[in-house]
Each structure stands twice: as structure tokens, then as C-alpha cells.
Write an enzyme that holds these catalytic residues in place. Structure first.
Site, mmCIF file in Angstrom:
data_model
loop_
_atom_site.group_PDB
_atom_site.id
_atom_site.type_symbol
_atom_site.label_atom_id
_atom_site.label_comp_id
_atom_site.label_asym_id
_atom_site.label_seq_id
_atom_site.Cartn_x
_atom_site.Cartn_y
_atom_site.Cartn_z
ATOM 1 N NE ARG A 54 -4.470 -0.082 2.312
ATOM 2 C CZ ARG A 54 -5.375 -1.116 2.376
ATOM 3 N NH1 ARG A 54 -4.760 -2.462 2.332
ATOM 4 N NH2 ARG A 54 -6.428 -0.838 2.489
ATOM 5 N NE ARG A 75 -16.167 -3.370 2.787
ATOM 6 C CZ ARG A 75 -14.768 -2.822 2.279
ATOM 7 N NH1 ARG A 75 -14.654 -3.762 1.538
ATOM 8 N NH2 ARG A 75 -14.417 -1.877 2.547
HETATM 9 P P1 ADP Z 1 -12.220 -3.551 -1.487
HETATM 10 O O1 ADP Z 1 -11.761 -5.050 -1.094
HETATM 11 O O2 ADP Z 1 -11.455 -3.055 -2.787
HETATM 12 O O3 ADP Z 1 -12.242 -2.628 -0.325
HETATM 13 P P2 ADP Z 1 -14.734 -5.079 -1.744
HETATM 14 O O4 ADP Z 1 -14.601 -6.244 -2.611
HETATM 15 O O5 ADP Z 1 -15.078 -5.532 -0.356
HETATM 16 O O6 ADP Z 1 -13.747 -3.892 -1.858
HETATM 17 O O7 ADP Z 1 -16.139 -4.427 -2.060
HETATM 18 C C1 ADP Z 1 -16.699 -3.146 -1.525
HETATM 19 C C2 ADP Z 1 -18.229 -3.321 -1.587
HETATM 20 O O8 ADP Z 1 -18.621 -3.184 -2.802
HETATM 21 C C3 ADP Z 1 -18.831 -4.684 -1.285
HETATM 22 O O9 ADP Z 1 -19.907 -4.495 -0.456
HETATM 23 C C4 ADP Z 1 -19.009 -5.402 -2.426
HETATM 24 O O10 ADP Z 1 -20.038 -6.467 -2.518
HETATM 25 C C5 ADP Z 1 -19.133 -4.303 -3.256
HETATM 26 N N1 ADP Z 1 -18.844 -4.316 -4.702
HETATM 27 C C6 ADP Z 1 -17.486 -4.971 -5.226
HETATM 28 N N2 ADP Z 1 -17.654 -4.978 -6.649
HETATM 29 C C7 ADP Z 1 -18.668 -4.368 -7.086
HETATM 30 C C8 ADP Z 1 -19.209 -4.044 -8.379
HETATM 31 N N3 ADP Z 1 -18.335 -4.293 -9.416
HETATM 32 N N4 ADP Z 1 -20.436 -3.519 -8.383
HETATM 33 C C9 ADP Z 1 -21.007 -2.970 -7.490
HETATM 34 N N5 ADP Z 1 -20.721 -3.479 -5.911
HETATM 35 C C10 ADP Z 1 -19.560 -4.166 -5.948
HETATM 36 P P1 AMP Z 2 -8.571 -3.319 3.874
HETATM 37 O O1 AMP Z 2 -9.107 -4.392 4.619
HETATM 38 O O2 AMP Z 2 -7.566 -3.598 2.833
HETATM 39 O O3 AMP Z 2 -9.451 -2.254 3.472
HETATM 40 O O4 AMP Z 2 -7.616 -2.540 5.076
HETATM 41 C C1 AMP Z 2 -8.297 -2.186 6.024
HETATM 42 C C2 AMP Z 2 -7.164 -1.299 7.166
HETATM 43 O O5 AMP Z 2 -6.275 -2.054 7.458
HETATM 44 C C3 AMP Z 2 -6.596 -0.103 6.201
HETATM 45 O O6 AMP Z 2 -7.388 0.871 6.287
HETATM 46 C C4 AMP Z 2 -5.139 -0.047 7.137
HETATM 47 O O7 AMP Z 2 -5.680 0.667 8.153
HETATM 48 C C5 AMP Z 2 -4.838 -1.547 7.385
HETATM 49 N N1 AMP Z 2 -3.873 -2.084 6.307
HETATM 50 C C6 AMP Z 2 -4.422 -3.168 5.378
HETATM 51 N N2 AMP Z 2 -3.259 -3.523 4.739
HETATM 52 C C7 AMP Z 2 -2.282 -2.653 5.027
HETATM 53 C C8 AMP Z 2 -1.153 -2.366 4.571
HETATM 54 N N3 AMP Z 2 -0.524 -2.953 3.560
HETATM 55 N N4 AMP Z 2 -0.501 -1.284 4.951
HETATM 56 C C9 AMP Z 2 -0.734 -0.483 5.806
HETATM 57 N N5 AMP Z 2 -2.016 -0.427 6.408
HETATM 58 C C10 AMP Z 2 -2.948 -1.632 6.173
#
Ligand code: ADP
Ligand code: AMP
Ligand code: ZN
Length: 213
Positions: A88, A127
């Protein structure tokens, strides 16, 4: 297949990861999931990380780099992996490159999920995640068959502590400042696969599979 998936918070990385790991039979390594597990188990790492995660700030590089070094050295990563949420920062990417070099392996692709900021807040705030298997749903875009219940294992669906509008806004800001520069870093290595993440979930997956073929 050795893959990284990058993109802003709520872009759909975790959702796509679920399909990618099934198709390519590789482990899904999400630093966010590992950190949340540590918070739940009240480990030293969890206590440290929580301070940053509650505000949507990044956990310090040395903590996540150590975590990933340990994870990547396990047996199940021998034939590939999908890194989700790591690296990140450019410093994390440099540390990863050094480890891969030591192990004598190379990345195949960095999947870059592009989604405009205005879609991200609604995605993250809606989500829901299964408490047991971590499967991801969305109240509107990917609802479970029964509200609040995981389709896969019947687990309870919960909202992440950091999926509030205020924290998501900060996470998006942090993404632009600290994570977006990674795209240039990996573009220079010829690894970037750009994906339009604004489309429906299945369409995004089709783009990824075509791009990796
Ligand atoms: P990230 O891991 O990048 O933070 P997620 O995969 O958890 O994102 O997705 C964030 C939210 O958006 C979840 O609630 C998921 O179900 C929804 N989501 C993911 N992809 C799409 C899409 N292509 N269109 C609409 N909603 C989506
Ligand atoms: P995520 O589940 O990827 O959305 O991450 C949730 C939170 O975890 C982020 O907002 C950061 O606070 C922390 N985090 C996850 N991965 C990293 C990373 N590679 N470096 C620093 N913080 C991280
Ligand atoms: Zn579940």
C-alpha cells in the site's frame, strides 16, 4: 500465478479475489483480514494496528512488511498467491521486491481496479462481511439470499468498524496520497493490468480473466 490486486477502498478487490483464487487455485492473502484477525485475538500486533485502522490510516510499514514476510514464506505460497491490500506504499513494494528476489521468484501481474471516488463511499458503507468465512456482500449490489446471513455457511453478516462514511473518506484520501503512486512503480516494471471496476461484479471478473490469459 503470482498476483497483486490494487485499487482504492471499496473498489472490489476482496470481491474479485474470491473468484480469482478459486479459478487459479492460489491463496488469498489480505493484510486487512490478517490485521482484523489480530485485533479480534487481541495480539500485540492487533493492538498496535487498531489505533491506525480505526481512523482509516495506514498501519506502519514495518509491521505489515514483517507480517507479509512471514506469510509468504509458508508452504502454500510456493506455487503462487494473490496479495490483496499489500503493498500500500512504495516502501512496502520495495520491501516485497527484495523478499521476492531472495526467494528467486517474480510477480506475474498487478491488477489495478479503477473506480471513481463517487462510487466508493456507497460501496464501502453498504459492505457486509461474513463473521466466519469473510465472504463479502453488499446490501444493494450483492445482497445475500437472506438478509444478514451468509449464503455459503450461514454465518452472521457484520459491518466493518471502519466502513463509516467519515473513515471511508479518509481511507480514500490516504489511497490517493500513499497508495496510488504504486501504480507508477509497477507500470515501470510493465506489470500493470488496468481494469474498469465501475462495471458489474461478473463483468469485472471477465475483464480480469481475459487480461491474465
Ligand atoms: P475492497 O476489497 O476493494 O475494499 P470489496 O470487494 O470489499 O472492496 O467491495 C466493496 C463493496 O462493494 C462490497 O460490499 C462489495 O459487495 C461491493 N462491490 C464489489 N464490486 C462491486 C461492483 N463491481 N459493483 C457493485 N458493487 C461492488
Ligand atoms: P482493507 O481490509 O484492505 O480495506 O484494510 C483495512 C485497513 O487495514 C486499512 O485502512 C489500513 O489501516 C490497514 N491495512 C491493511 N493493509 C495494509 C497495508 N498493506 N499497509 C498499511 N495498512 C494496511
Ligand atoms: Zn460465510
Amino acid at each position: 500465478m503470482r498476483l497483486i490486486i490494487v485499487g482504492p477502498p471499496g473498489a472490489g478487490k476482496g470481491t474479485q479475489a474470491e473468484s480469482i483464487i478459486e479459478k487459479y487455485q492460489i491463496p488469498h492473502i489480505s493484510t486487512g483480514d490478517i490485521l482484523r484477525e489480530n485485533i479480534k485475538n487481541e495480539t500485540h500486533l492487533g493492538k498496535e494496528a487498531k489505533k491506525f485502522m480505526d481512523h482509516g490510516d495506514l498501519v506502519p510499514d514495518h509491521l505489515v512488511v514483517a507480517l507479509i514476510q512471514d506469510r509468504l514464506s509458508r508452504e502454500d505460497c510456493k506455487n503462487g498467491f494473490l496479495l490483496d491490500g499489500f503493498p500500500r506504499t512504495v516502501a512496502q513494494a520495495v520491501a516485497l521486491d527484495a523478499q521476492l528476489k531472495k526467494l528467486g521468484i517474480k510477480l506475474d501481474r498487478v491488477i489495478n481496479i479503477n473506480v471513481d471516488d463517487d462510487l466508493l463511499i456507497e460501496r464501502a458503507v453498504g459492505r457486509r462481511v461474513c463473521k466466519t468465512c469473510k465472504a463479502t456482500y453488499h446490501v444493494k449490489y450483492n445482497p445475500p439470499k437472506e438478509e444478514g446471513v451468509c449464503d455459503i455457511d450461514g454465518g452472521e453478516l457484520i459491518q466493518r468498524d471502519d466502513d463509516t462514511e467519515k473513515t471511508v473518506k479518509n481511507r480514500i484520501k490516504v489511497y490517493h496520497e500513499q497508495t496510488a503512486p504504486l501504480v507508477d512503480y509497477y507500470r515501470a516494471q510493465g506489470l500493470i493490468l488496468n481494469i474498469d471496476g465501475s462495471k458489474a461484479i461478473g463483468d469485472v471478473f471477465d475483464q480480469i480473466v481475459k487480461g491474465l490469459a
